[in-house]
Design an enzyme around this catalytic site. Structure first.
Site, PDB file in Angstrom:
ATOM      1  N   LYS A  35       3.329  10.623   7.464  1.00 46.24           N
ATOM      2  CA  LYS A  35       3.267  10.105   9.017  1.00 46.24           C
ATOM      3  C   LYS A  35       3.612  11.373  10.255  1.00 46.24           C
ATOM      4  O   LYS A  35       3.778  12.480  10.611  1.00 46.24           O
ATOM      5  CB  LYS A  35       2.944   8.874   9.250  1.00 46.24           C
ATOM      6  CG  LYS A  35       2.228   8.668   7.997  1.00 46.24           C
ATOM      7  CD  LYS A  35       1.426   6.839   8.344  1.00 46.24           C
ATOM      8  CE  LYS A  35       0.733   5.842   8.060  1.00 46.24           C
ATOM      9  NZ  LYS A  35      -0.613   7.075   7.224  1.00 46.24           N
ATOM     10  N   ASP A  59       9.448   3.172   0.801  1.00 46.51           N
ATOM     11  CA  ASP A  59       8.395   3.670   0.883  1.00 46.51           C
ATOM     12  C   ASP A  59       8.549   4.086   2.139  1.00 46.51           C
ATOM     13  O   ASP A  59       8.492   3.071   3.266  1.00 46.51           O
ATOM     14  CB  ASP A  59       7.190   3.506   0.305  1.00 46.51           C
ATOM     15  CG  ASP A  59       5.801   3.767   1.065  1.00 46.51           C
ATOM     16  OD1 ASP A  59       5.533   5.483   1.821  1.00 46.51           O
ATOM     17  OD2 ASP A  59       4.693   4.484   0.436  1.00 46.51           O
ATOM     18  N   TYR A 113       0.793  -1.452  -0.060  1.00 47.41           N
ATOM     19  CA  TYR A 113      -0.102   0.009  -0.125  1.00 47.41           C
ATOM     20  C   TYR A 113       0.432   1.151   0.044  1.00 47.41           C
ATOM     21  O   TYR A 113       1.398   1.453   1.107  1.00 47.41           O
ATOM     22  CB  TYR A 113      -0.963  -0.264   1.330  1.00 47.41           C
ATOM     23  CG  TYR A 113      -1.628   1.125   1.544  1.00 47.41           C
ATOM     24  CD1 TYR A 113      -2.694   1.220   0.242  1.00 47.41           C
ATOM     25  CD2 TYR A 113      -0.988   2.120   1.905  1.00 47.41           C
ATOM     26  CE1 TYR A 113      -3.755   2.643   0.719  1.00 47.41           C
ATOM     27  CE2 TYR A 113      -2.412   3.533   2.176  1.00 47.41           C
ATOM     28  CZ  TYR A 113      -3.611   3.528   1.721  1.00 47.41           C
ATOM     29  OH  TYR A 113      -3.922   4.551   1.360  1.00 47.41           O
TER      30      TYR A 113
END
Ligand SMILES: Cc1ncc(COP(=O)(O)O)c(C=O)c1O
Length: 441
Positions: free
Chosen positions: A276, A249, A149
């Site tokens: 984040k 990522d 994801y």
């Protein structure tokens, strides 16, 4: 939340709000990851390790807004920095010094990143990193890990949550929704995690068409399973040889150390994406790499790629991010990661003692639970674990006032202490010995 099975009884106001929200928002929600059954509670406020809901309940939060709140909620220094910025204006159409401070902090910490650009989400970070790889190499195909994801844009929405019984040859991506353009599915190639022969095969067939390979060095969707050292070393070697850019990522894994998961693995990608924790709880995304690559955005050179965004590097996010990273010293990462190790060992011991087939995965301050007799090493082994037991574990913990991610994963924060770990382990023991034990076949 002291009794068992009382989530629905204690969250009646949240239930009504969900019903009201459904009038205006499909499913009452704007975010798939924030939805869980029977319905999510509505937050009133959050402090430290806890979220207080609109019904007056207190939940011990290991979801931490998808791992974002590494210092816990509403950290006083972060809150002060944001309050100070509010007094100076929320956003401007010109730069502010705060973006120099945060970008310097990240570039100083991550060896592979000389320069960085900010945006407002991890989705935009991976979108832009992939675009940069395409512009730099002049190639259009990309490759990703099955089940990985990377946000919600088109080129990463391939083979993320598909049914593993669906027929696919491993190189053609599975669509995530009806009507995805066939060109996307042809341009996004997919291979299993930790499988170097699959990568070599892919490169031998498509190497000269591939702009980049994007992956998380620690695979979040399968319970934070780190890439094997052998796989990641070989991946670096074969991508360099084939002129394919390697994108890590690190939207989630940047919480593992001062220099992210890449520092732990000792491998330097060409590009890294962030999100984040670097925004300290405010909307954020960023990507960065070597000077050569990042120069493609330089307005003084043309530029090759125009990248804009009204709220990019907005000062509210920048000051919150800076106040967060400033508190994350090497010693604090060590402390957090040691706690994570303990939690994973204790959770595994709970299931072993009760003879419940389970695998607790994770690294650093991250953990995941799977109910299976086999190791979870990739998307397919994760999917083959018992999904009913996973759901029961999530709901059982919710009934006991503990919020995990719906997929039974969680994260620790610097607000995690002895009391919170004890509550987590005691509640897991309780759910395992009452509900899960009866589900073992
Ligand atoms: C690894 C990874 N990449 C990208 C994203 C997308 O980030 P955002 O939700 O900020 O768009 C996420 C979000 O959870 C993620 O976990």
């Amino acid at each position: 939340m002291e009794e068992y099975g009382i989530y629905e009884k204690l969250t009646t106001k949240s239930h009504s709000m969900n019903i009201e929200a459904e009038n205006y928002l499909p499913g009452g929600s704007s975010r798939a990851a924030a939805y869980f059954e029977p319905y999510p509670f509505f937050a009133d406020r959050a402090e430290g390790h806890y979220i207080y809901d609109v019904d007056g309940n207190k939940f011990l939060d290991f979801m931490l807004n998808a791992t974002t709140h590494i210092l816990g909620h509403n950290n006083p220094l972060v809150a002060d920095a944001v309050k100070k910025q509010i007094g100076k204006g929320l956003s401007y159409g010109v730069p502010a010094e705060s973006q120099i401070k945060l970008s310097k902090m990240i570039c100083d910490r991550v060896e592979s990143v000389d320069k960085i650009r900010f945006t407002n989400s991890g989705t935009e970070a991976t979108l832009n990193a992939i675009r940069l790889a395409r512009a730099f190499t002049g190639r259009h195909k990309i490759a990703k890990i099955e089940g990985g994801y990377h946000g919600t844009h088109e080129y990463v929405s391939v083979s993320v949550s598909h049914d593993i019984t669906s027929k696919q040859n491993g190189f053609l991506g599975a669509p995530e929704w009806p009507g995805q353009p066939p060109s996307v599915l042809q341009d996004v190639l997919v291979f299993p995690y930790n499988d170097i022969s699959a990568v070599e095969n892919l490169i031998s067939k498509h190497g000269n068409e591939l702009a980049c390979i994007i992956l998380e060095p620690v695979f979040s969707n399968i319970g934070y399973v780190p890439a094997s050292q052998e796989f990641i070393n070989k991946l670096r070697e074969v991508t360099v040889k084939a002129g394919i850019l390697l994108i890590f990522d690190e939207v989630q894994s940047f919480r593992l150390s001062h220099g992210g998961a890449q520092e732990k693995l000792g491998v330097k990608p060409d590009l890294t994406t962030f999100g984040k924790i670097i925004g300290g709880g405010m909307p954020v995304g960023a990507w960065g790499g070597s000077k050569d690559l990042m120069e493609l955005y330089n307005p003084l050179n043309g530029p090759v790629i125009e990248h804009s965004g009204t709220f990019n590097a907005n000062p509210m996010t920048m000051v919150a991010g800076e106040a967060t990273l400033r508190q994350l010293t090497k010693e604090k990462y060590f402390e957090l990661n040691q706690m994570g190790k303990r939690v994973r060992l204790e959770l595994q011991a709970v299931f072993d003692e009760l003879e419940i087939p389970a695998r607790v995965t994770g690294i650093g301050s991250l953990f995941g639970m799977h109910f299976a007799n086999h190791d979870v090493v990739d998307y397919r082994t994760m999917k083959l674990a018992d999904q009913h037991m996973k759901k029961a574990m999530f709901k059982g913990m919710l009934d006991r006032g503990i919020l995990l991610f719906g997929k039974c994963t969680g994260a620790l924060s610097l607000a995690t202490g002895e009391k919170e770990i004890e509550q987590l382990i005691d509640s897991a023991t309780d759910v395992a010995s009452t509900t899960l034990k009866t589900m073992v076949v």
